[in-house]
Write a protein that holds these residues in place. Structure first.
Motif, PDB file in Angstrom:
ATOM      1  N   UNK A 501     -28.037  54.227  68.357  1.00 22.82           N
ATOM      2  CA  UNK A 501     -28.879  55.215  69.002  1.00 22.82           C
ATOM      3  C   UNK A 501     -28.482  55.424  70.454  1.00 22.82           C
ATOM      4  N   UNK A 502     -29.230  56.277  71.137  1.00 25.50           N
ATOM      5  CA  UNK A 502     -28.921  56.570  72.538  1.00 25.50           C
ATOM      6  C   UNK A 502     -28.988  55.310  73.394  1.00 25.50           C
ATOM      7  N   UNK A 503     -29.979  54.478  73.129  1.00 31.29           N
ATOM      8  CA  UNK A 503     -30.102  53.172  73.789  1.00 31.29           C
ATOM      9  C   UNK A 503     -29.875  52.121  72.713  1.00 31.29           C
ATOM     10  N   UNK A 504     -28.842  51.304  72.887  1.00 31.18           N
ATOM     11  CA  UNK A 504     -28.459  50.377  71.815  1.00 31.18           C
ATOM     12  C   UNK A 504     -28.153  49.000  72.367  1.00 31.18           C
ATOM     13  N   UNK A 505     -28.673  47.987  71.699  1.00 29.19           N
ATOM     14  CA  UNK A 505     -28.460  46.604  72.111  1.00 29.19           C
ATOM     15  C   UNK A 505     -27.979  45.760  70.938  1.00 29.19           C
ATOM     16  N   UNK A 506     -27.099  44.813  71.243  1.00 32.01           N
ATOM     17  CA  UNK A 506     -26.738  43.732  70.336  1.00 32.01           C
ATOM     18  C   UNK A 506     -27.267  42.440  70.941  1.00 32.01           C
ATOM     19  N   UNK A 507     -28.148  41.770  70.226  1.00 30.66           N
ATOM     20  CA  UNK A 507     -28.754  40.532  70.715  1.00 30.66           C
ATOM     21  C   UNK A 507     -28.256  39.374  69.845  1.00 30.66           C
ATOM     22  N   UNK A 508     -27.365  38.533  70.377  1.00 30.68           N
ATOM     23  CA  UNK A 508     -26.763  37.469  69.560  1.00 30.68           C
ATOM     24  C   UNK A 508     -27.721  36.301  69.362  1.00 30.68           C
ATOM     25  N   UNK A 509     -27.816  35.839  68.124  1.00 28.82           N
ATOM     26  CA  UNK A 509     -28.761  34.764  67.827  1.00 28.82           C
ATOM     27  C   UNK A 509     -28.048  33.538  67.282  1.00 28.82           C
ATOM     28  N   UNK A 510     -28.730  32.420  67.370  1.00 31.95           N
ATOM     29  CA  UNK A 510     -28.263  31.197  66.732  1.00 31.95           C
ATOM     30  C   UNK A 510     -28.200  31.387  65.221  1.00 31.95           C
ATOM     31  N   UNK A 511     -27.253  30.743  64.584  1.00 30.43           N
ATOM     32  CA  UNK A 511     -27.256  30.660  63.141  1.00 30.43           C
ATOM     33  C   UNK A 511     -28.114  29.489  62.695  1.00 30.43           C
ATOM     34  N   UNK A 512     -28.491  29.496  61.438  1.00 33.97           N
ATOM     35  CA  UNK A 512     -29.355  28.443  60.906  1.00 33.97           C
ATOM     36  C   UNK A 512     -28.707  27.064  60.993  1.00 33.97           C
ATOM     37  N   UNK A 513     -27.379  27.037  61.015  1.00 34.88           N
ATOM     38  CA  UNK A 513     -26.668  25.761  60.976  1.00 34.88           C
ATOM     39  C   UNK A 513     -26.631  25.103  62.352  1.00 34.88           C
ATOM     40  N   UNK A 514     -26.981  25.852  63.396  1.00 37.15           N
ATOM     41  CA  UNK A 514     -26.866  25.326  64.756  1.00 37.15           C
ATOM     42  C   UNK A 514     -28.146  24.639  65.225  1.00 37.15           C
ATOM     43  N   UNK A 515     -27.975  23.644  66.067  1.00 37.54           N
ATOM     44  CA  UNK A 515     -29.113  22.912  66.626  1.00 37.54           C
ATOM     45  C   UNK A 515     -29.881  23.834  67.563  1.00 37.54           C
ATOM     46  N   UNK A 516     -31.165  23.937  67.324  1.00 35.85           N
ATOM     47  CA  UNK A 516     -32.042  24.833  68.078  1.00 35.85           C
ATOM     48  C   UNK A 516     -32.973  23.973  68.934  1.00 35.85           C
ATOM     49  N   UNK A 517     -32.653  23.856  70.206  1.00 38.86           N
ATOM     50  CA  UNK A 517     -33.437  23.019  71.114  1.00 38.86           C
ATOM     51  C   UNK A 517     -34.388  23.894  71.916  1.00 38.86           C
ATOM     52  N   UNK A 548     -26.335  32.487  73.544  1.00 39.01           N
ATOM     53  CA  UNK A 548     -27.068  32.928  72.360  1.00 39.01           C
ATOM     54  C   UNK A 548     -28.453  32.282  72.373  1.00 39.01           C
ATOM     55  N   UNK A 549     -29.384  32.919  71.670  1.00 41.20           N
ATOM     56  CA  UNK A 549     -30.763  32.436  71.636  1.00 41.20           C
ATOM     57  C   UNK A 549     -31.260  32.407  70.193  1.00 41.20           C
ATOM     58  N   UNK A 550     -32.322  31.662  69.968  1.00 41.47           N
ATOM     59  CA  UNK A 550     -32.869  31.553  68.619  1.00 41.47           C
ATOM     60  C   UNK A 550     -33.609  32.831  68.248  1.00 41.47           C
ATOM     61  N   UNK A 551     -33.709  33.066  66.944  1.00 42.02           N
ATOM     62  CA  UNK A 551     -34.433  34.251  66.475  1.00 42.02           C
ATOM     63  C   UNK A 551     -35.908  34.222  66.884  1.00 42.02           C
ATOM     64  N   UNK A 552     -36.623  33.098  66.762  1.00 46.49           N
ATOM     65  CA  UNK A 552     -38.009  33.107  67.233  1.00 46.49           C
ATOM     66  C   UNK A 552     -38.122  33.457  68.723  1.00 46.49           C
ATOM     67  N   UNK A 553     -37.210  32.932  69.534  1.00 46.08           N
ATOM     68  CA  UNK A 553     -37.239  33.228  70.968  1.00 46.08           C
ATOM     69  C   UNK A 553     -37.025  34.716  71.212  1.00 46.08           C
ATOM     70  N   UNK A 554     -36.065  35.322  70.516  1.00 39.01           N
ATOM     71  CA  UNK A 554     -35.780  36.752  70.709  1.00 39.01           C
ATOM     72  C   UNK A 554     -36.979  37.595  70.296  1.00 39.01           C
ATOM     73  N   UNK A 555     -37.572  37.288  69.145  1.00 40.87           N
ATOM     74  CA  UNK A 555     -38.739  38.039  68.690  1.00 40.87           C
ATOM     75  C   UNK A 555     -39.884  37.892  69.689  1.00 40.87           C
TER      76      UNK A 555
END
Length: 765
Positions: A501-517, A548-555
């Protein structure tokens, strides 16, 4: 890429072919040692849940509790390759649009949040705080009902619950998910027939079954770990009867890579004892034929005083509508059933004879059943067959839809749905002190329609590659660019990031296999498998990037930037300790998630209550319902077909998972170095004067004024029913009209697309 070759593969599923394929991808992703060690924790109780399919995790794990495709998913996510700011600085979006799906994802893991810069036609780095501030401003400026919040099916229960709550607090039920594109007919059909929207079997049922039926599910490529209980069943001499248009190797024979004897001797187990190559869209006719035979056999048994074939006691106590269903079966004539199914009466009688003798039958099915105009009716026909002999709510028996992504079923359980009646809105209102929207939201097809007509102006995607997964690709990509805002929460680069879209973002997240501290230390997450069991998952590797950040953090950050403060929703506390999210989930769904925190790591998982499994029927009649289909034609929405029209089946290779393409080989079908192939029946090739190896184009046979075409497909002579042809998803998605979908569930009808073959280079660009 290697020079394309078509060489028939004679090996079984599994075996040395699987081992070689696994070794190849670990080397290619530059993790031969660390990747192999990582796989030892996959699907283990102290490890991580597979990021690929949703097949069940057993209470007693095997030494290698992973399959070829699950291992590929792990290697793909844990690759040593990185896709960061330097890559985006070197390539314009216009250039990247010419890259293949494989080439885009093969660049590696995304490492930084990026914002699209239209002046340079590039993605540029952006600070997280700046990204959320602008996303929040944009969302606040848009009418909430003009924004779609899509979920791909991979995100955890915790993230999904937060995401659904955010969408409803924002002001819409526009929560389509990947289920809309695959098993929505299951959710609709099973709910109406048996009162439960999911399957009724658990893993232990496979140990007690004495017959397994397969309809339209390719276990060898889509859920290979399932081959272990199938092999064990065959060793007990349990028959397996398969109905599928193509002969798939995983349903023919299997060598267990965990058996030293089988690997050393190259021996294999025959899987299917009967294999019926039903025509695409012929399942209703085939099942009707079997039911017709059972009813006739029951009448004959009753007349001569033999034991009944139908389970009369079960039917009388637990079902409704049998008389109408019998009348429907009686009215069908055998020539029509044979013509529509592509099977002989003798073949259907052979299946019916075995079914009539079995005491505990499991009905397994996949998208070959669901992805038709009448997909919901096809699912319900299988239910009818099972009800005739009481094979629902019995040990060793039941319905087993094989779900796709690893938490697609769980997302629906915690509120990812466009249907307000499926979400506990009154509970949410009391729990969080807001008034949830009560109007119906947009499903996947409706979201696409809204993008085309301009009513959808914003799209937030929690994982996935929506642009490639949906039908009518060319029309959708043209419309997609007219949206104001697109936000992609992702681990790897894909085409959905480039059609923006006109304003577009890619927000990179942790994968499930990575340690989420987080604030309280390393976190665990949970998900639901195909058999309705909840499992915990812990990351075991360090994050791919500090950015990168976790999906819960991004949401949570999107929610905080968009919504007014609510004292009853502490997003920061949830992110700091995911156990508090699970407490909130249990408070919303107390009968489903009792003690999730305490039991999510129990061997075998925490079982979700399924009323139909206990023969409690939450239906309008209070019983399990026999249903009557409108007819035998599963795709009646397309125009009258000439002799040159074939029904196209879109397929996955064993080198892909959904839209993720791991490579250009499809070992089981003998394809090497290409995905641009068209599998054809030899009779059709002769009739249409097409040669093996010839390059052709495909055009959809539709009369809506749009030209839908895919060029440059190599014809491959293959064992597929006459009148059908096959090719790969998502490359052939441009051929599917958006309106060609299930009547009730709106799932795209991707398993029967009427197409015509055109000589290459005769279609104008």
């Amino acid at each position: 890429m290697a020079v394309p070759k078509i060489e028939p593969y004679d090996g079984p599923a599994g075996g040395w072919g699987s081992a070689a394929s696994l070794a190849e991808i670990l080397l290619r992703e530059e993790i031969p040692v660390s990747g192999a060690a990582l796989l030892m924790k996959q699907n283990k109780h102290d490890g991580f849940m597979c990021t690929s399919c949703a097949w069940a995790k057993p209470a007693k794990a095997l030494t290698f509790e992973y399959c070829e495709n699950g291992a590929k998913a792990t290697a793909w996510e844990q690759t040593a390759k990185r896709c960061g700011p330097d890559f985006f600085a070197s390539h314009t979006v216009t250039e990247l649009l010419g890259w293949s799906d494989y080439s885009l994802e093969e660049q590696g893991r995304l490492t930084h949040p990026m914002r699209y810069d239209p002046s340079s036609d590039r993605y540029v780095p952006v600070a997280w705080e700046e990204a959320f501030a602008e996303i929040g401003r944009e969302l606040r400026s848009l009418t909430p009902t003009s924004v779609v919040c899509y979920a791909s099916g991979r995100a955890s229960l915790e993230t999904s619950y937060m995401y659904a709550l955010f969408a409803r607090m924002y002001g819409n039920n526009n929560l389509p998910d990947s289920s809309n594109m695959c098993h929505e007919p299951t959710s609709v059909g099973l709910k109406a027939s048996i009162g439960s929207a999911v399957g009724t079997t658990i893993l232990e049922d496979f140990e007690a079954s004495d017959l397994i039926l397969f309809f339209g599910q390719n276990v060898g490529s889509n859920a290979p770990r399932m081959l272990h209980p199938l092999q064990e069943a065959r060793k007990r001499r349990v028959p397996i009867i398969t109905f599928n248009p193509l002969r798939e190797r995983g349903l023919e024979r299997f060598t267990n890579p965990q058996s030293p004897i089988e690997m050393a001797t190259r021996s294999s187990t025959e899987i299917s004892t009967q294999y019926h190559q039903v025509k695409a869209g012929g399942d209703i006719a085939a099942i009707t034929g079997i039911c017709k035979m059972l009813i006739a056999a029951d009448r004959e048994a009753q007349a001569v005083g033999r034991p009944r074939i139908l389970d009369v006691a079960f039917i009388e106590e637990h079902t409704h509508g049998l008389d109408a269903f019998i009348a429907y079966c009686d009215a069908q004539d055998w020539p029509a059933l044979e013509a529509k199914s592509g099977l002989t009466r003798a073949a259907l009688e052979a299946a019916a004879t075995v079914y009539a003798r079995a005491r505990a039958v499991i009905g397994v099915y996949g998208m070959g059943l669901t992805q038709h105009r009448k997909g919901t009716e096809a699912v319900q026909m299988l239910v009818n067959l099972m009800l005739l002999r009481g094979n629902v709510g019995r040990k060793g028996a039941g319905l087993c839809p094989v779900r796709g992504h690893s938490n697609v079923q769980g997302q629906r359980t915690v509120g990812i749905t466009e249907k307000p009646e499926l979400a506990p809105l009154d509970v949410l209102a009391a729990q969080y002190g807001f008034e949830p929207p009560r109007g119906k939201g947009l499903n996947t097809v409706e979201a696409c329609e809204g993008i085309i007509d301009g009513s959808v102006k914003g799209f937030v995607s929690l994982g996935g590659n929506f642009v490639r997964a949906i039908p009518d690709t060319v029309r959708m990509e043209e419309a997609w660019r007219r949206m104001r805002l697109t936000v992609q929460i992702s681990t790897k680069l894909n085409r959905s990031h480039l059609v923006n879209g006109a304003v577009a973002y890619i927000l990179p997240c942790l994968g499930r296999i990575e340690i989420d501290v987080q604030a309280t230390g390393p976190q665990a997450v949970s998900m639901e498998d195909s058999t309705s069991c909840f499992h915990g998952s812990r990351g075991v590797t360090k994050p791919v990037s500090a950015h990168v950040r976790s999906e819960p953090w991004i949401v949570a950050e999107i929610a905080k930037a968009t919504l007014a403060a609510n004292p009853k929703v502490d997003w920061n506390a949830w992110v700091g300790d995911y156990a508090t999210v699970r407490d909130a989930i249990e408070a919303t769904y107390p009968s489903v998630f009792h003690d999730l925190n305490g039991r999510m790591f129990d061997p075998g998982g925490l079982h979700k209550p399924i009323p139909a499994r206990d023969r409690h029927w939450d239906t309008t009649s209070g019983k399990a319902n026999f249903t009557v289909p409108e007819g035998l034609d599963e795709d009646p929405d397309m125009p009258g077909r000439g002799a040159d029209v074939l029904d196209l089946i879109t397929l996955r290779s064993n080198d892909q998972f959904n839209t993720t393409v791991y490579g250009y080989d499809d070992r089981f079908r003998g394809v090497k170095g290409t995905r641009m192939v068209l599998f054809m029946n030899e009779t059709d090739m002769a009739r249409l004067s097409v040669a093996d190896g010839e390059t052709v184009d495909l055009v959809t046979d539709a009369d809506d004024g749009f030209v839908r075409a895919v060029k440059g497909l190599r014809v491959v002579k293959y064992g597929i029913p006459a009148g059908n042809c096959g090719g790969y998803y998502p490359e052939l998605n441009p051929l599917i009209p958006l309106w060609h979908h299930d009547e009730q569930a709106k799932t795209p009808a991707a398993k029967a697309i009427p197409v015509r073959i055109v000589r290459a280079a005769t279609i104008a660009d």
